[in-house]
Design an enzyme around this catalytic site. Structure first.
Site, PDB file in Angstrom:
ATOM      1  N   GLU A   1       5.003  -4.825   7.330  1.00  0.00           N
ATOM      2  CA  GLU A   1       4.254  -3.723   7.964  1.00  0.00           C
ATOM      3  C   GLU A   1       4.763  -3.370   9.359  1.00  0.00           C
ATOM      4  O   GLU A   1       4.720  -2.207   9.767  1.00  0.00           O
ATOM      5  CB  GLU A   1       2.758  -4.075   8.056  1.00  0.00           C
TER       6      GLU A   1
ATOM      7  N   GLY B   1       0.762  -4.904   1.083  1.00  0.00           N
ATOM      8  CA  GLY B   1      -0.470  -5.008   0.287  1.00  0.00           C
ATOM      9  C   GLY B   1      -0.259  -5.739  -1.036  1.00  0.00           C
ATOM     10  O   GLY B   1      -1.207  -6.283  -1.604  1.00  0.00           O
TER      11      GLY B   1
ATOM     12  N   GLU C   1      -0.500  -9.307  -0.138  1.00  0.00           N
ATOM     13  CA  GLU C   1      -1.924  -9.539   0.171  1.00  0.00           C
ATOM     14  C   GLU C   1      -2.767  -9.608  -1.104  1.00  0.00           C
ATOM     15  O   GLU C   1      -3.698 -10.407  -1.199  1.00  0.00           O
ATOM     16  CB  GLU C   1      -2.423  -8.434   1.110  1.00  0.00           C
TER      17      GLU C   1
ATOM     18  N   ALA D   1       0.863  -1.174   0.000  1.00  0.00           N
ATOM     19  CA  ALA D   1       0.000   0.000   0.000  1.00  0.00           C
ATOM     20  C   ALA D   1       0.903   1.229   0.000  1.00  0.00           C
ATOM     21  O   ALA D   1       2.062   1.160   0.432  1.00  0.00           O
ATOM     22  CB  ALA D   1      -0.893  -0.021   1.228  1.00  0.00           C
TER      23      ALA D   1
HETATM   24  N1  CAA Z   1       4.580   3.153  -0.998  1.00  0.00           N
HETATM   25  C1  CAA Z   1       4.955   4.304  -1.594  1.00  0.00           C
HETATM   26  N2  CAA Z   1       6.069   4.411  -2.342  1.00  0.00           N
HETATM   27  C2  CAA Z   1       6.854   3.321  -2.467  1.00  0.00           C
HETATM   28  C3  CAA Z   1       6.512   2.083  -1.870  1.00  0.00           C
HETATM   29  C4  CAA Z   1       5.311   2.030  -1.104  1.00  0.00           C
HETATM   30  N3  CAA Z   1       4.881   0.886  -0.532  1.00  0.00           N
HETATM   31  N4  CAA Z   1       7.490   1.193  -2.157  1.00  0.00           N
HETATM   32  C5  CAA Z   1       8.384   1.853  -2.931  1.00  0.00           C
HETATM   33  N5  CAA Z   1       7.995   3.134  -3.114  1.00  0.00           N
HETATM   34  C6  CAA Z   1       8.700   4.177  -3.873  1.00  0.00           C
HETATM   35  C7  CAA Z   1       9.911   4.684  -3.112  1.00  0.00           C
HETATM   36  O1  CAA Z   1       9.524   5.646  -2.139  1.00  0.00           O
HETATM   37  C8  CAA Z   1      10.731   5.253  -4.245  1.00  0.00           C
HETATM   38  O2  CAA Z   1      10.195   6.503  -4.593  1.00  0.00           O
HETATM   39  P1  CAA Z   1      11.199   7.760  -4.928  1.00  0.00           P
HETATM   40  O3  CAA Z   1      11.957   7.299  -6.137  1.00  0.00           O
HETATM   41  O4  CAA Z   1      10.252   8.875  -5.200  1.00  0.00           O
HETATM   42  O5  CAA Z   1      12.069   7.935  -3.732  1.00  0.00           O
HETATM   43  C9  CAA Z   1      10.446   4.309  -5.402  1.00  0.00           C
HETATM   44  O6  CAA Z   1       9.235   3.618  -5.055  1.00  0.00           O
HETATM   45  C10 CAA Z   1      11.523   3.258  -5.589  1.00  0.00           C
HETATM   46  O7  CAA Z   1      11.737   2.604  -4.364  1.00  0.00           O
HETATM   47  P2  CAA Z   1      13.183   2.468  -3.656  1.00  0.00           P
HETATM   48  O8  CAA Z   1      14.085   3.570  -4.071  1.00  0.00           O
HETATM   49  O9  CAA Z   1      12.965   2.265  -2.200  1.00  0.00           O
HETATM   50  O10 CAA Z   1      13.700   1.115  -4.362  1.00  0.00           O
HETATM   51  P3  CAA Z   1      14.694   0.045  -3.758  1.00  0.00           P
HETATM   52  O11 CAA Z   1      15.048  -0.888  -4.868  1.00  0.00           O
HETATM   53  O12 CAA Z   1      15.832   0.697  -3.054  1.00  0.00           O
HETATM   54  O13 CAA Z   1      13.865  -0.771  -2.653  1.00  0.00           O
HETATM   55  C11 CAA Z   1      11.908  -1.885  -1.787  1.00  0.00           C
HETATM   56  C12 CAA Z   1      12.758  -1.527  -3.028  1.00  0.00           C
HETATM   57  C13 CAA Z   1      12.707  -2.851  -0.887  1.00  0.00           C
HETATM   58  C14 CAA Z   1      10.651  -2.578  -2.280  1.00  0.00           C
HETATM   59  C15 CAA Z   1      11.590  -0.587  -0.999  1.00  0.00           C
HETATM   60  O14 CAA Z   1      11.030   0.363  -1.900  1.00  0.00           O
HETATM   61  C16 CAA Z   1      10.603  -0.789   0.112  1.00  0.00           C
HETATM   62  O15 CAA Z   1      10.971  -1.283   1.162  1.00  0.00           O
HETATM   63  N6  CAA Z   1       9.329  -0.402  -0.106  1.00  0.00           N
HETATM   64  C17 CAA Z   1       8.294  -0.445   0.909  1.00  0.00           C
HETATM   65  C18 CAA Z   1       7.806  -1.876   1.113  1.00  0.00           C
HETATM   66  C19 CAA Z   1       6.776  -1.907   2.220  1.00  0.00           C
HETATM   67  O16 CAA Z   1       7.057  -1.613   3.370  1.00  0.00           O
HETATM   68  N7  CAA Z   1       5.561  -2.329   1.877  1.00  0.00           N
HETATM   69  C20 CAA Z   1       4.439  -2.408   2.808  1.00  0.00           C
HETATM   70  C21 CAA Z   1       3.650  -1.141   2.791  1.00  0.00           C
HETATM   71  S1  CAA Z   1       2.468  -1.091   4.095  1.00  0.00           S
HETATM   72  C22 CAA Z   1       1.161  -1.994   3.523  1.00  0.00           C
HETATM   73  O17 CAA Z   1       1.164  -2.550   2.445  1.00  0.00           O
HETATM   74  C23 CAA Z   1       0.008  -2.043   4.476  1.00  0.00           C
HETATM   75  C24 CAA Z   1      -1.046  -3.005   4.134  1.00  0.00           C
HETATM   76  O18 CAA Z   1      -1.012  -4.164   4.500  1.00  0.00           O
HETATM   77  C25 CAA Z   1      -2.219  -2.576   3.425  1.00  0.00           C
END
Ligand code: CAA
Length: 260
Positions: free
Chosen positions: A134, A111, A114, A66
């Site tokens: 999360e 998400g 999920e 998400a």
């Molecule tokens: N939400 C918003 N933006 C996201 C995102 C997310 N879940 N995941 C990645 N992005 C964005 C980053 O912010 C980045 O944007 P910018 O270029 O503007 O800075 C872009 O995508 C590229 O990401 P990274 O530079 O971080 O890429 P990376 O290769 O270094 O890392 C990754 C990849 C490990 C997937 C890392 O992006 C990451 O950890 N993302 C978040 C994963 C996460 O925590 N997901 C769970 C979200 S909470 C949820 O989903 C709740 C639920 O159950 C409903």
């Protein structure tokens, strides 16, 4: 409806839905979820579609979760509304009348994992990564992860993933039963499409009833579930496709199903 975050391609009874926010690794924001909800409702009404494939745009991510920028400022009531919308979308996919295949082509986190769990069949590319991270963000999985993951991989393994936020690779996901099979990235869509086309040649009404039988039956005790299956089995014998399927077998020819 105008689609800004999804690409939908219909070809030979297969609809491919691509989540298309590659700059944010296809993270699910409000607009994307609303588009997904409407898109799946429209596809459900299209009787020419026999299978849907969901995948992510780009080579890096299926869906990285998400959208964290959207969620950061939410209060409990907005958080609840966002969670409810996520549940509604994933239930629409889970209850979609025809099979839905997740073609997981990269990160499937939070998400995104999920979303894959709500699909009927999960296939992964060898570069896919899975997890429910999360707890790193101070929240719990909110789109069904605490409920579907233990039902699919078992409670102990789900607890380890959910409590630790560990990320696992595609081979490990396959070993624990989170995905069915793993392919080289260039073969993932070819294999998913081949499976979808095979399913599309089967009796469409029978495939719909199989999905209903499995999904609804898994929520019942075995006695009730077998009574339920017997009712659906009986229902098949009122269809022209049952007569056609069995006649074709006995006449040693390929069946020509009419979805009737
Ligand atoms: N939400 C918003 N933006 C996201 C995102 C997310 N879940 N995941 C990645 N992005 C964005 C980053 O912010 C980045 O944007 P910018 O270029 O503007 O800075 C872009 O995508 C590229 O990401 P990274 O530079 O971080 O890429 P990376 O290769 O270094 O890392 C990754 C990849 C490990 C997937 C890392 O992006 C990451 O950890 N993302 C978040 C994963 C996460 O925590 N997901 C769970 C979200 S909470 C949820 O989903 C709740 C639920 O159950 C409903």
């Amino acid at each position: 409806m105008e689609l800004n975050n999804l690409l939908v391609v219909k070809e030979e009874a297969i609809a491919t839905v691509t989540i298309n926010r590659p700059k944010a690794l296809n993270a699910l924001n409000l607009d994307t979820l609303l588009e997904m909800r409407d898109c799946f409702k429209d596809l459900a009404a299209d009787r020419s579609i026999r299978v849907v494939i969901i995948t992510g745009s780009g080579e890096k991510a299926f869906v990285a979760g998400a959208d964290i920028s959207f969620m950061q400022g939410l209060d409990p009531s907005a958080g609840k509304a966002f969670g409810k919308l996520g549940h509604e979308v994933l239930r629409t996919i889970e209850n979609f009348p025809q099979p839905v295949i997740a073609a997981i082509n990269g990160f499937a986190l939070g998400g995104g994992c999920e979303l894959a769990l709500s699909c009927d069949i999960r296939m992964a590319s060898s570069n896919a990564k899975f997890g429910q991270p999360e707890v790193n963000l101070g929240i719990i999985p909110g789109f069904g992860g605490t409920q579907r993951l233990p039902r699919i991989v078992g409670k102990g393994i789900a607890n380890e993933l959910i409590f630790s936020g560990n990320i696992i690779d595609a081979e490990e996901a396959c070993r624990i039963g989170l995905v069915n099979r793993v392919f080289a990235p260039e073969n993932l869509m070819i294999e998913c499409r081949a499976l979808a086309l095979k399913i599309a040649t089967r009796g469409p009404g029978a495939v719909r009833l199989c999905k209903e039988a499995v999904n609804n039956g898994m929520e019942m005790d075995l006695n009730r579930a077998c009574v339920y299956e017997a009712d659906l089995f009986a229902q098949c014998f009122s269809s022209a496709d049952q007569k056609e399927g069995m006649s074709a077998f006995l006449e040693k020819r390929a069946p020509s199903f009419q979805d009737k």
